[in-house]
Scaffold this active site. Structure first.
Site, PDB file in Angstrom:
ATOM      1  N   ARG A  61       0.833  -1.210   0.000  1.00  0.00           N
ATOM      2  CA  ARG A  61       0.000   0.000   0.000  1.00  0.00           C
ATOM      3  C   ARG A  61       0.866   1.258   0.000  1.00  0.00           C
ATOM      4  O   ARG A  61       0.550   2.248  -0.670  1.00  0.00           O
ATOM      5  CB  ARG A  61      -0.924  -0.017   1.220  1.00  0.00           C
ATOM      6  CG  ARG A  61      -1.946   1.123   1.220  1.00  0.00           C
ATOM      7  CD  ARG A  61      -3.040   0.880   2.245  1.00  0.00           C
ATOM      8  NE  ARG A  61      -3.999   1.971   2.215  1.00  0.00           N
ATOM      9  CZ  ARG A  61      -4.260   2.770   3.246  1.00  0.00           C
ATOM     10  NH1 ARG A  61      -3.642   2.587   4.413  1.00  0.00           N
ATOM     11  NH2 ARG A  61      -5.135   3.746   3.154  1.00  0.00           N
ATOM     12  N   HIS A  65       0.610   4.228  -2.803  1.00  0.00           N
ATOM     13  CA  HIS A  65       0.348   5.618  -2.438  1.00  0.00           C
ATOM     14  C   HIS A  65       1.496   6.529  -2.878  1.00  0.00           C
ATOM     15  O   HIS A  65       1.275   7.697  -3.199  1.00  0.00           O
ATOM     16  CB  HIS A  65       0.128   5.735  -0.928  1.00  0.00           C
ATOM     17  CG  HIS A  65      -1.249   5.357  -0.496  1.00  0.00           C
ATOM     18  ND1 HIS A  65      -2.027   6.142   0.326  1.00  0.00           N
ATOM     19  CD2 HIS A  65      -2.003   4.259  -0.774  1.00  0.00           C
ATOM     20  CE1 HIS A  65      -3.203   5.559   0.532  1.00  0.00           C
ATOM     21  NE2 HIS A  65      -3.200   4.410  -0.116  1.00  0.00           N
ATOM     22  N   VAL A  69       1.159   9.599  -6.455  1.00  0.00           N
ATOM     23  CA  VAL A  69       1.341  11.031  -6.183  1.00  0.00           C
ATOM     24  C   VAL A  69       2.749  11.416  -6.645  1.00  0.00           C
ATOM     25  O   VAL A  69       3.740  11.092  -5.996  1.00  0.00           O
ATOM     26  CB  VAL A  69       1.165  11.350  -4.690  1.00  0.00           C
ATOM     27  CG1 VAL A  69       1.384  12.849  -4.438  1.00  0.00           C
ATOM     28  CG2 VAL A  69      -0.212  10.932  -4.203  1.00  0.00           C
ATOM     29  N   ASP A  73       8.775   7.999  -6.336  1.00  0.00           N
ATOM     30  CA  ASP A  73       9.983   8.742  -5.966  1.00  0.00           C
ATOM     31  C   ASP A  73      10.255   8.743  -4.466  1.00  0.00           C
ATOM     32  O   ASP A  73      11.113   9.488  -3.980  1.00  0.00           O
ATOM     33  CB  ASP A  73       9.881  10.189  -6.453  1.00  0.00           C
ATOM     34  CG  ASP A  73       8.723  10.959  -5.813  1.00  0.00           C
ATOM     35  OD1 ASP A  73       7.909  10.320  -5.097  1.00  0.00           O
ATOM     36  OD2 ASP A  73       8.615  12.172  -6.036  1.00  0.00           O
ATOM     37  N   SER A  75       8.687  10.012  -2.158  1.00  0.00           N
ATOM     38  CA  SER A  75       8.347  11.262  -1.479  1.00  0.00           C
ATOM     39  C   SER A  75       7.373  11.045  -0.332  1.00  0.00           C
ATOM     40  O   SER A  75       7.265  11.883   0.568  1.00  0.00           O
ATOM     41  CB  SER A  75       7.781  12.284  -2.475  1.00  0.00           C
ATOM     42  OG  SER A  75       6.674  11.753  -3.178  1.00  0.00           O
ATOM     43  N   GLU A  86       3.503  14.610   2.346  1.00  0.00           N
ATOM     44  CA  GLU A  86       2.531  13.643   1.824  1.00  0.00           C
ATOM     45  C   GLU A  86       2.024  12.698   2.905  1.00  0.00           C
ATOM     46  O   GLU A  86       0.832  12.404   2.984  1.00  0.00           O
ATOM     47  CB  GLU A  86       3.164  12.810   0.694  1.00  0.00           C
ATOM     48  CG  GLU A  86       3.309  13.536  -0.618  1.00  0.00           C
ATOM     49  CD  GLU A  86       3.966  12.667  -1.681  1.00  0.00           C
ATOM     50  OE1 GLU A  86       3.742  11.435  -1.685  1.00  0.00           O
ATOM     51  OE2 GLU A  86       4.718  13.208  -2.509  1.00  0.00           O
ATOM     52  N   ASN A  92      -3.291   9.600   3.848  1.00  0.00           N
ATOM     53  CA  ASN A  92      -2.127   8.764   4.150  1.00  0.00           C
ATOM     54  C   ASN A  92      -1.943   8.477   5.638  1.00  0.00           C
ATOM     55  O   ASN A  92      -1.053   7.712   6.011  1.00  0.00           O
ATOM     56  CB  ASN A  92      -0.852   9.418   3.611  1.00  0.00           C
ATOM     57  CG  ASN A  92      -0.707   9.261   2.111  1.00  0.00           C
ATOM     58  OD1 ASN A  92      -1.243   8.322   1.525  1.00  0.00           O
ATOM     59  ND2 ASN A  92       0.018  10.174   1.475  1.00  0.00           N
ATOM     60  N   PRO A 162      -7.413   6.673  -5.255  1.00  0.00           N
ATOM     61  CA  PRO A 162      -8.787   6.202  -5.367  1.00  0.00           C
ATOM     62  C   PRO A 162      -9.498   6.151  -4.022  1.00  0.00           C
ATOM     63  O   PRO A 162      -8.879   5.851  -2.999  1.00  0.00           O
ATOM     64  CB  PRO A 162      -8.633   4.787  -5.955  1.00  0.00           C
ATOM     65  CG  PRO A 162      -7.191   4.487  -6.015  1.00  0.00           C
ATOM     66  CD  PRO A 162      -6.422   5.696  -5.640  1.00  0.00           C
ATOM     67  N   HIS A 192      -5.973  -5.996  -3.185  1.00  0.00           N
ATOM     68  CA  HIS A 192      -6.840  -6.027  -2.010  1.00  0.00           C
ATOM     69  C   HIS A 192      -7.064  -7.455  -1.521  1.00  0.00           C
ATOM     70  O   HIS A 192      -7.831  -7.673  -0.588  1.00  0.00           O
ATOM     71  CB  HIS A 192      -8.183  -5.345  -2.307  1.00  0.00           C
ATOM     72  CG  HIS A 192      -8.098  -3.856  -2.273  1.00  0.00           C
ATOM     73  ND1 HIS A 192      -9.173  -3.028  -2.517  1.00  0.00           N
ATOM     74  CD2 HIS A 192      -7.050  -3.025  -2.025  1.00  0.00           C
ATOM     75  CE1 HIS A 192      -8.789  -1.755  -2.419  1.00  0.00           C
ATOM     76  NE2 HIS A 192      -7.507  -1.732  -2.123  1.00  0.00           N
ATOM     77  N   THR A 193      -6.409  -8.405  -2.151  1.00  0.00           N
ATOM     78  CA  THR A 193      -6.405  -9.761  -1.615  1.00  0.00           C
ATOM     79  C   THR A 193      -5.576  -9.828  -0.340  1.00  0.00           C
ATOM     80  O   THR A 193      -5.631 -10.801   0.404  1.00  0.00           O
ATOM     81  CB  THR A 193      -5.861 -10.761  -2.654  1.00  0.00           C
ATOM     82  OG1 THR A 193      -6.117 -12.097  -2.214  1.00  0.00           O
ATOM     83  CG2 THR A 193      -4.368 -10.597  -2.862  1.00  0.00           C
TER      84      THR A 193
END
Length: 266
Positions: A61, A65, A69, A73, A75, A86, A92, A162, A192-193
């Protein structure tokens, strides 16, 4: 099952490669400068997984994420004294600390042997690959050479990830901004498994009147038992109620049976 796993990993690989304004990525980018980087990262990841399984979904995850964004990188790892990076964005705040800790531990191990050479962005990409493999998914190559981002702003996160309430059109539109098709989006959603969610992310589906009709009634009742109205906000449940610790295609089987946890899944 094997075909679905490979499809999802293929999309993960695409995300790994997507990085605007970046030099060419290569399988042997670090060459003689840090020839054992992949083995070093994998050992650090394995050690972390042996401490807690949360390492696996948390790292996947975190990578997603980060990539959605401003590209892959790293970030999302940057800390700000003003709490406006971030990682401080509301979207987040639920990122599990074990994902961050995985990268920190792997970076420390790499620095001990190859100081000042390997980027955090590459380490995160490798760690995401390794946790998928160690959860039962297939192996795949990761091209390296990402540069670490120097800018990290919470304001850049909103609207770029999303939402669990998104419909198909909204999902397609968001993924299209990253050059990803509907097929790519469906495959990537298969991650999402693994992982878990806090109850407030789907409570509207089980406490609406009527209950969301796309939910299997028995599954809806199970969710109500695990997430009563006054549930502790720290409580989280598995996104895949069948095989939550295995990287497989049961996620898709769950959807056919009306057991997708989020509106966006179902």
């Amino acid at each position: 099952m094997e075909k679905n796993c490979k499809s999802t990993l293929w999309v993960l690989t695409i995300l790994i490669l997507v990085r605007s304004g970046q030099g060419q990525l290569l399988l042997n980018f670090y060459g003689p400068r840090c020839p054992n980087v992949e083995g070093i990262v994998r050992q650090a990841v394995l050690t972390k997984i042996n401490q807690t399984f949360v390492t696996i979904p948390a790292t996947v995850r975190l990578f997603f994420h980060d990539c959605f964004v401003d590209g892959c990188d790293a970030s999302v790892l940057i800390a700000s004294p003003n709490n406006d990076a971030e990682k401080d964005s509301p979207d987040n705040l639920s990122l599990a600390g074990d994902g961050f800790d995985t990268v920190v531990k792997a970076k420390q191990a790499v620095e001990a042997q190859c100081p000042g050479i390997v980027s955090c962005a590459d380490i995160l990409a490798l760690a995401a690959r390794d946790v998928v493999l160690l959860a039962g998914g297939p192996a795949y190559n990761v091209e390296l050479g990402r540069r670490d981002g120097l800018v990290s702003q919470a304001s850049r996160v909103a609207g770029n990830l999303p939402d669990p309430h998104f419909n198909l059109g909204q999902l397609n539109t968001m993924f299209a901004t990253h050059g990803l098709s509907q097929t790519d989006m469906i495959a990537l959603s298969g991650c999402h498994t693994l992982g878990f969610s806090h109850c407030n992310r789907f409570a509207d589906r089980i406490y609406s009147n009527p209950i969301d009709p796309t939910l299997d009634p028995n599954y809806a009742q199970l969710l109500m038992q695990m997430c009563p109205r006054d549930v502790d906000p720290r409580i989280a449940i598995d996104m895949d109620p069948v095989t939550p610790r295995t990287f497989d295609n049961v996620y898709y089987q769950n959807l056919v049976g009306g057991k997708g946890l989020f509106t966006s899944d179902q």
